[in-house]
Design a protein around this motif. Structure first.
Motif, PDB file in Angstrom:
ATOM      1  N   GLN A  41       0.837  -1.206   0.000  1.00  0.00           N
ATOM      2  CA  GLN A  41       0.000   0.000   0.000  1.00  0.00           C
ATOM      3  C   GLN A  41       0.867   1.249   0.000  1.00  0.00           C
ATOM      4  O   GLN A  41       0.627   2.192  -0.766  1.00  0.00           O
ATOM      5  CB  GLN A  41      -0.909  -0.020   1.223  1.00  0.00           C
ATOM      6  CG  GLN A  41      -1.831   1.183   1.329  1.00  0.00           C
ATOM      7  CD  GLN A  41      -2.550   1.227   2.672  1.00  0.00           C
ATOM      8  OE1 GLN A  41      -1.920   1.333   3.720  1.00  0.00           O
ATOM      9  NE2 GLN A  41      -3.869   1.133   2.634  1.00  0.00           N
ATOM     10  N   PHE A  42       1.881   1.258   0.866  1.00  0.00           N
ATOM     11  CA  PHE A  42       2.764   2.419   0.937  1.00  0.00           C
ATOM     12  C   PHE A  42       3.518   2.603  -0.381  1.00  0.00           C
ATOM     13  O   PHE A  42       3.699   3.730  -0.851  1.00  0.00           O
ATOM     14  CB  PHE A  42       3.747   2.246   2.088  1.00  0.00           C
ATOM     15  CG  PHE A  42       4.756   3.367   2.200  1.00  0.00           C
ATOM     16  CD1 PHE A  42       4.363   4.628   2.601  1.00  0.00           C
ATOM     17  CD2 PHE A  42       6.081   3.150   1.891  1.00  0.00           C
ATOM     18  CE1 PHE A  42       5.269   5.664   2.699  1.00  0.00           C
ATOM     19  CE2 PHE A  42       7.006   4.172   1.981  1.00  0.00           C
ATOM     20  CZ  PHE A  42       6.592   5.432   2.388  1.00  0.00           C
ATOM     21  N   THR A  85       3.287   5.930  -2.801  1.00  0.00           N
ATOM     22  CA  THR A  85       4.495   6.723  -3.021  1.00  0.00           C
ATOM     23  C   THR A  85       4.965   6.707  -4.467  1.00  0.00           C
ATOM     24  O   THR A  85       5.275   7.760  -5.037  1.00  0.00           O
ATOM     25  CB  THR A  85       5.634   6.201  -2.113  1.00  0.00           C
ATOM     26  OG1 THR A  85       5.179   6.165  -0.759  1.00  0.00           O
ATOM     27  CG2 THR A  85       6.857   7.093  -2.220  1.00  0.00           C
ATOM     28  N   PHE A  86       5.023   5.515  -5.068  1.00  0.00           N
ATOM     29  CA  PHE A  86       5.679   5.385  -6.367  1.00  0.00           C
ATOM     30  C   PHE A  86       4.724   5.286  -7.543  1.00  0.00           C
ATOM     31  O   PHE A  86       5.172   5.319  -8.696  1.00  0.00           O
ATOM     32  CB  PHE A  86       6.595   4.144  -6.356  1.00  0.00           C
ATOM     33  CG  PHE A  86       7.647   4.197  -5.282  1.00  0.00           C
ATOM     34  CD1 PHE A  86       8.680   5.111  -5.351  1.00  0.00           C
ATOM     35  CD2 PHE A  86       7.570   3.353  -4.186  1.00  0.00           C
ATOM     36  CE1 PHE A  86       9.641   5.165  -4.351  1.00  0.00           C
ATOM     37  CE2 PHE A  86       8.529   3.401  -3.184  1.00  0.00           C
ATOM     38  CZ  PHE A  86       9.575   4.317  -3.272  1.00  0.00           C
ATOM     39  N   ILE A  87       3.429   5.170  -7.283  1.00  0.00           N
ATOM     40  CA  ILE A  87       2.461   5.124  -8.377  1.00  0.00           C
ATOM     41  C   ILE A  87       1.576   6.361  -8.381  1.00  0.00           C
ATOM     42  O   ILE A  87       1.483   7.076  -9.381  1.00  0.00           O
ATOM     43  CB  ILE A  87       1.593   3.843  -8.286  1.00  0.00           C
ATOM     44  CG1 ILE A  87       2.473   2.593  -8.434  1.00  0.00           C
ATOM     45  CG2 ILE A  87       0.518   3.863  -9.374  1.00  0.00           C
ATOM     46  CD1 ILE A  87       1.710   1.289  -8.323  1.00  0.00           C
ATOM     47  N   VAL A  97       1.592   8.017   6.493  1.00  0.00           N
ATOM     48  CA  VAL A  97       1.605   6.559   6.382  1.00  0.00           C
ATOM     49  C   VAL A  97       3.027   6.028   6.530  1.00  0.00           C
ATOM     50  O   VAL A  97       3.265   5.020   7.196  1.00  0.00           O
ATOM     51  CB  VAL A  97       0.997   6.117   5.037  1.00  0.00           C
ATOM     52  CG1 VAL A  97       1.123   4.606   4.852  1.00  0.00           C
ATOM     53  CG2 VAL A  97      -0.465   6.539   4.954  1.00  0.00           C
ATOM     54  N   GLY A  98       4.008   6.722   5.918  1.00  0.00           N
ATOM     55  CA  GLY A  98       5.387   6.264   5.976  1.00  0.00           C
ATOM     56  C   GLY A  98       5.971   6.319   7.369  1.00  0.00           C
ATOM     57  O   GLY A  98       6.692   5.402   7.793  1.00  0.00           O
ATOM     58  N   ALA A 123      -2.703   0.865  10.401  1.00  0.00           N
ATOM     59  CA  ALA A 123      -3.602   1.035   9.258  1.00  0.00           C
ATOM     60  C   ALA A 123      -4.285   2.385   9.383  1.00  0.00           C
ATOM     61  O   ALA A 123      -5.399   2.492   9.875  1.00  0.00           O
ATOM     62  CB  ALA A 123      -4.629  -0.085   9.229  1.00  0.00           C
ATOM     63  N   GLN A 124      -3.585   3.457   8.969  1.00  0.00           N
ATOM     64  CA  GLN A 124      -4.047   4.811   9.262  1.00  0.00           C
ATOM     65  C   GLN A 124      -4.300   5.628   8.000  1.00  0.00           C
ATOM     66  O   GLN A 124      -4.222   6.850   8.016  1.00  0.00           O
ATOM     67  CB  GLN A 124      -2.992   5.528  10.100  1.00  0.00           C
ATOM     68  CG  GLN A 124      -1.667   5.647   9.406  1.00  0.00           C
ATOM     69  CD  GLN A 124      -0.515   5.338  10.313  1.00  0.00           C
ATOM     70  OE1 GLN A 124      -0.685   5.084  11.485  1.00  0.00           O
ATOM     71  NE2 GLN A 124       0.661   5.355   9.767  1.00  0.00           N
ATOM     72  N   LEU A 125      -4.609   4.968   6.893  1.00  0.00           N
ATOM     73  CA  LEU A 125      -4.805   5.705   5.653  1.00  0.00           C
ATOM     74  C   LEU A 125      -5.983   6.655   5.758  1.00  0.00           C
ATOM     75  O   LEU A 125      -5.923   7.780   5.266  1.00  0.00           O
ATOM     76  CB  LEU A 125      -5.026   4.709   4.504  1.00  0.00           C
ATOM     77  CG  LEU A 125      -5.210   5.330   3.117  1.00  0.00           C
ATOM     78  CD1 LEU A 125      -4.008   6.176   2.748  1.00  0.00           C
ATOM     79  CD2 LEU A 125      -5.443   4.242   2.078  1.00  0.00           C
ATOM     80  N   SER A 126      -7.065   6.248   6.417  1.00  0.00           N
ATOM     81  CA  SER A 126      -8.237   7.121   6.529  1.00  0.00           C
ATOM     82  C   SER A 126      -7.908   8.372   7.326  1.00  0.00           C
ATOM     83  O   SER A 126      -8.321   9.486   6.963  1.00  0.00           O
ATOM     84  CB  SER A 126      -9.393   6.358   7.182  1.00  0.00           C
ATOM     85  OG  SER A 126      -9.009   5.894   8.476  1.00  0.00           O
TER      86      SER A 126
END
Length: 429
Positions: free
Chosen positions: A158-159, A163-165, A194-195, A313-316
């Motif tokens: 996910q990270f 980051t790269f896409i 996230v990182g 899991a803190q994307l939100s």
């Protein structure tokens, strides 16, 4: 400029002018060969690897002289053919060592030797060190890999995608009113949040809490104190056993902020470095002293619950904070439009909520161009740091809870007192 051993020894024009390259090649081969020799492999060890590396260097030199590129290709095929040779019996740990690892290491040694022969000595030596490290650290890397669960790997993927896409595809330019909305910059904050959480999770898994916390605090302070405070406030709220870890990481990261601003000043506006030191040093010193005293007192308290690591899991939350960041950017642009340069302090008051670096870099560049005196620069930076600290304390209190906020409050107060005291002293000079 790299050190030229050949020039120092005055070998140019002599039959020995290629000696430094050949010695470098032997050194790289020996480095890898020593590690492979410990496996007691009959295929290749402390003699074969230096010879293979030396072969790559010699063929690269001949290729440059004769102009025949097939020599390097033939050498590579010959080294690859070693993989088909029979190997003697293995015993102990060597029975579990894949033969392909040594074959690939031989091919890399040959390639590194060729790089040295073509003049890329520094890069070849660095890659030789990295190769040896990967070979030597197999037990640690394997152990860490086996400890990763499926959701850990999904978080890494996910990270990588964030980051790269996604990040490279977003336009790095302003949109909307005052061109204040920059998709690339907003998404970069998502990547940072996230990182930071993922790096902290991996570091504590690998190094343990006592070693991981100072490292996380230092790295978090260099990357983003706001993101670090947000991530570890959330961790403390979801896992009571991480209160001590979260406190140490957040406080150390916020002390590194003073160091980061001082380094930026030295790089961008060196004439303001001494003035900046007068406000940064007292703030950091008083903050670190408070951390030290608090940690000594904490040793006498009852033990905290055991730390249980959970994959962050803190994307939100990262997306929500990025949206808030975009709103504050718009407010900052609006205030700057209303007040202009005369409202620099007001801009610092608002923009400092989400980003200390942006306003700090702006006033440092103005100072370096002699468009802003020293004292307004110091006041602007101090306002931004103060506002940012208050905002981060609000984040910690609202997300991490009252206990975590009270743990952080004394250090925050003493650091701000030190900074403002330094600002008052700088005004007297």
């Amino acid at each position: 400029m790299p050190w030229d051993l050949s020039a120092w020894l005055q070998l140019a024009g002599t039959p020995y002018q290629s000696l430094p390259a050949l010695l470098s090649s032997l050194g790289v081969g020996l480095l890898i060969g020593v590690e492979r020799e410990r496996k007691h492999h009959a295929l290749a060890g402390i003699r074969t690897f230096p010879l293979v590396c030396l072969l790559g260097t010699l063929l690269a030199m001949l290729t440059s002289t004769l102009g025949s590129a097939w020599l390097l290709a033939a050498g590579l095929l010959a080294i690859a053919g070693l993989g088909f040779l029979p190997v003697g019996a293995r015993s102990g740990d060597d029975a579990n060592e894949p033969r392909t690892t040594t074959v690939i290491a031989l091919l890399i040694a040959y390639t590194l030797g060729a790089m040295i022969g073509l003049g890329n000595t520094e890069l070849a030596v660095a890659l030789g060190v990295i190769t040896t490290g990967l070979l030597y650290l197999k037990p640690e890397l394997s152990s860490f890999t086996h400890r990763l669960a499926r959701h850990d790997l999904l978080s890494l993927l996910q990270f990588a995608a964030l980051t790269f896409i996604i990040l490279p595809l977003l336009p790095n330019q302003g949109f909307g009113p005052y061109a204040a909305f920059n998709p690339h910059r907003v998404w970069l904050l998502v990547v940072l949040i996230v990182g930071v959480g993922l790096a902290g999770y991996m570091a504590v898994r690998m190094l343990g809490e006592k070693v991981g916390a100072p490292l996380l605090g230092f790295m978090g302070g260099l990357v983003s104190t706001t993101a670090t405070s947000l991530v570890y406030a959330r961790e403390a709220a979801s896992n009571p056993g991480s209160q001590q870890l979260a406190t140490r990481v957040i406080l150390l990261a916020n002390m590194v902020l003073f160091l980061r601003l001082q380094l930026l000043t030295v790089a961008i506006a060196p004439r303001a470095a001494f003035g900046m030191l007068l406000i940064m040093l007292p703030g950091m010193a008083l903050g670190l002293l408070t951390i030290f005293i608090s940690s000594r007192r904490g040793q006498a308290r009852d033990g905290a619950p055991e730390l249980e690591l959970k994959n962050p899991a803190q994307l939100s939350i990262a997306l929500g904070f990025a949206a808030l960041f975009a709103v504050v950017m718009l407010c900052s642009a609006w205030l700057k439009d209303l007040f202009g340069d005369s409202g620099l302090y007001m801009v610092a008051l608002v923009s400092g909520i989400n980003d200390v670096d942006a306003i700090s870099l702006t006033v440092m560049e103005l100072f370096s161009k002699q468009l802003l005196p020293l004292h307004p620069l110091l006041i602007t930076v101090a306002i931004a740091v103060l506002t940012n600290t208050v905002f981060k304390f609000g984040l910690i209190f609202s997300i991490g809870g009252r206990t975590l906020a009270l743990r952080c409050l004394p250090t925050f107060i003493m650091a701000m007192i030190g900074m403002l005291g330094g600002l008052w002293f700088a005004a007297l000079l």
